[in-house]
Design an enzyme around this catalytic site. Structure first.
Site, PDB file in Angstrom:
ATOM      1  CG  HIS A  93      -1.578  -1.328   1.430  1.00  0.00           C
ATOM      2  ND1 HIS A  93      -1.120  -2.188   2.379  1.00  0.00           N
ATOM      3  CD2 HIS A  93      -2.570  -1.964   0.787  1.00  0.00           C
ATOM      4  CE1 HIS A  93      -1.808  -3.308   2.327  1.00  0.00           C
ATOM      5  NE2 HIS A  93      -2.686  -3.203   1.380  1.00  0.00           N
TER       6      HIS A  93
HETATM    7  S1  FES Z   1       1.853  -0.512   3.184  1.00  0.00           S
HETATM    8 FE1  FES Z   1       0.261  -1.858   3.759  1.00  0.00          FE
HETATM    9  S2  FES Z   1       1.376  -3.562   4.385  1.00  0.00           S
HETATM   10 FE2  FES Z   1       2.934  -2.176   3.927  1.00  0.00          FE
END
Ligand code: FES
Ligand code: HEM
Lengths: 200, 458
Positions: A157
């Site tokens: 993410h």
């Molecule tokens: S940014 Fe969501 S798990 Fe690393």
């Protein structure tokens, strides 16, 4: 005269008591089943410490080892890398490592390590547990823009961490990567999973 | 010949005296009256039943060869694919079935938005449906861990970490789910137990009460009118036809077409270019390395997008104004003092929460609400008519926007969250929730058309 529709208070009380006791009994009966799903004694015992020879890690290199089923990174930082830790402070959420759970006391310092150059980190993103990619190189070669100071990028993410595992502002991960308990056995060997001697 | 029929009748009579066989047959099939104007959208309930049976059958045969052990799982799936006679077919039927189950159920749910099937008196039927949907997601999620591929492993790691985000109880709960401090053998073993025994049993029971609830109130239909309001002298709805043979035959045709599509996929394109079986899952789980692009299977991606879109920027610039505007709207349109007070209190609490609680938690909350919102639709929808045929432009526009947002969110969930994509996902998220939040208003103000007395039918 008929009893219909008249509530006998004694029977009603008995009914409430038996129902109540039944619920308590059911809760007791459920407990072993719920508890059986907790980590077992074997799972708890499996967290044995891991000893690593760090003499073969060149400056700028990163070694990944497994500890408690998780990746642990050992990075030997170059002087430039250590320098970047001073310059990126304004971009970070917690540059001074205030969150106590994320490192032992002896790593609560500007480099988040015992020896400044040797960084030990649990390679698990504090967002939702992916393992971030290494983007150690500073600058645009990293693919993260020319102002990238070097660090780690989580593909899941998009969380970003610097070369001390400190999290950047405005990414999904809320806190810094964790520094596991570790100690130096001798100058070139570290033991991951046990605190430094003399440390509380 | 007479004696043969006589013997059959005597046997049936013997059974009927001891078990309500003919009675059940009549009540639910030969004398169960369904609206005569069912269309295409009414295939998907029976298709969902067909897929459920198929999944259970193929699953039983996979279980005969599969081994729920982190050291053996991946290899046992390869073994099924290569060495077990017809094993590849059974596995592909099961994996294709899982994806098509969601295709069917999404279309089945969409039908309710078209014809107002969730409205009075079918609210409970709808709620049971939403619970089925959630159970189905749990079933699919746990099944996906079983092959112990790299995407299985990291997908489970991410989704179980969602529970970690819950304040106070989260970390303990996540450990309880995993049975270990990380996704490990204990996790695989229990997911196996839940996937092959517990959740299927729950699903079967839920589907049973779904049908019981359906037969209590009777089906809705594309006109959204109650056929039970117009009955003939014998008490049979004028617009009803016996389910058997009329709809059993219709559903057999639907099932045949569906099975053709199903088998074409299972035989020729079982991976569906990475949509039904992901490429990264052909690599065994590697606990030191997350796949380059981690994404769930397509049927989870709309919800996954909502999770990812909830960054701290989104909370500050998207959710904060949204809460303020919604609170103002409610206070403006509802005159009751108590409602106004409660609304202000909830809004204030949310705004304080937005400030003090990290965005990660709100992401999990929004993902939960994205599912939870479905439960409320029967009461959010205030329109005097049920079917879209008699609704005005506002509902049609809202449903169109929602459908597009849902599909776009689903697509974005399969892509890395960068620049434009991440902005689009944020817009999609707002549209998704506005569909539900504004429903009481646009369904009230929408201009509706007069509804006919009897179903329209060619
Ligand atoms: S940014 Fe969501 S798990 Fe690393
Ligand atoms: C295993 C999954 C499911 C099965 C086997 C199933 C089965 C059925 C069947 C056989 C019908 C009657 C035929 C039809 O109307 O198409 C029906 C109707 C219905 N189902 Fe489901 N269903 C499932 C999941 C769901 C879900 C997830 C929802 C909603 C969230 C839902 C909501 C409804 C509603 C509202 C009706 C009545 C529709 C109307 O009369 O217009 N169902 N279901």
């Amino acid at each position: 005269m008929s009893d219909e529709g008249v509530v006998d208070p004694r029977r009603r009380r008995l009914l409430i008591i038996t129902t109540g006791l039944g619920v308590v009994g059911a809760a007791f009966a459920a407990t072993p089943f719920v508890k059986s799903m907790m980590p077992s004694a074997r799972a708890k015992a499996a967290g044995a410490p891991v000893e690593v020879d760090i003499s073969r890690i060149e400056p700028g290199q990163l070694l990944t080892v497994e500890w408690r089923g998780q990746p642990v990174w050992i990075l030997r930082r170059t002087p430039e890398m250590l320098n970047s830790l001073k310059e990126d402070v304004s971009l970070l959420v917690d540059p001074d490592s205030h969150v106590d759970s994320q490192q032992p006391k002896y790593a609560q310092n500007p480099t988040r390590s015992i020896k400044p150059e040797v960084l030990v980190l649990v390679g698990i993103c504090t967002h939702l547990g992916c393992s971030p990619e290494r983007r150690l190189e500073a600058g645009s070669e990293s693919g993260l823009g020319s102002d990238w100071p070097g660090g780690f990028f989580c593909p899941c993410h998009g969380s970003k961490f610097d070369l001390a595992g400190r999290v950047f502002k405005n990414v999904p991960a809320p806190i810094n990567l964790r520094v596991p308990p570790h100690r130096y056995v001798v100058d070139t060997r570290i033991l991951i999973g046990v605190d430094q001697k003399g440390a509380a | 010949m007479n004696t043969k029929a006589g013997a059959w009748r005597r046997l049936l009579g013997w059974v009927d005296d001891r078990y309500p066989l003919s009675e059940t047959w009549e009540a639910h099939l030969s004398k169960y009256y369904a609206p005569k104007n069912f269309n295409f959208w009414y295939y998907f309930g029976s298709l969902a039943l067909v897929v459920l049976v198929l999944q259970i059958l193929t699953g039983i045969f996979l279980t005969m060869h599969y081994k729920p052990d982190t050291g053996l799982a991946f290899a046992s799936v390869e073994y099924i694919m290569r060495d077990v006679d017809w094993g590849w077919l059974i596995r592909y039927l099961h994996s294709t079935g899982a994806s098509l189950f969601f295709v069917v159920v999404y279309l089945h749910m969409f039908r309710a938005f078209l014809y107002g099937s969730h409205r009075n008196p079918r609210e409970l039927l709808w709620i049971i449906g939403v619970v089925i949907f959630i159970a189905l997601m749990a079933e699919a999620f746990m099944g996906y861990l079983l092959p112990w591929g790299n995407m299985s492993y990291w997908g489970a790691q991410v989704i179980i970490s969602l529970f970690d985000a819950i304040p106070v109880v989260g970390p303990g709960l996540a450990e309880w789910i995993r049975g270990d401090f990380v996704v490990a053998d204990a996790t695989l073993n229990r997911f196996f137990a839940l996937h092959v025994v517990a959740v299927p049993l729950v699903l079967i029971m839920l589907v049973f009460i779904h049908i019981v609830a359906l037969h209590k109130v009777g089906s809705n239909n594309p006109d959204g009118i109650e056929i039970k309001k117009k009955k003939d002298a014998r008490g049979i709805p004028l617009d009803g036809i016996p389910f058997h043979p009329y709809y059993t035959v219709k559903d057999i045709v639907g099932t045949t077409v569906f099975l053709i599509v199903f088998t074409v996929i299972a035989f020729f394109i079982p991976e569906l270019w990475g949509w039904f079986l992901e490429h990264d899952n052909f690599i065994p789980a590697n606990i030191l390395q997350t796949p380059q692009e981690i994404k769930p299977l397509w049927y989870f991606t709309p919800f996954y997008s909502i999770l990812r879109a909830t960054t701290s920027d989104m909370v500050a610039w998207g959710l904060t104004p949204l809460v303020i505007v919604m609170a103002a709207l409610i206070i403006f349109s509802v005159k009751r003092a108590r409602t106004r007070l409660v609304t202000s209190a909830i809004a204030a609490l949310l705004l304080i929460g937005f400030y003090f609680i990290e965005a990660k938690v709100w992401g999990v909350v929004l993902m939960g609400l994205a599912l939870g919102a479905f439960f409320l639709v029967p009461w959010l929808d205030r329109s005097p008519v049920k079917s879209i045929r008699y609704r005005g432009w506002m509902y049609k526009t809202a449903l169109t926007f929602f459908t597009i947002a849902f599909i776009v969110l689903g697509y974005l969930g399969t892509k890395p969250p960068s620049g434009l994509y991440s902005l689009l996902a944020k817009i999609g998220l707002v549209i998704y929730f506005l569909f539900f939040l504004l429903m009481p208003w646009y369904t009230t103000f929408d201009k509706t058309k007069p509804v006919p007395e009897r179903v329209t039918w060619k």
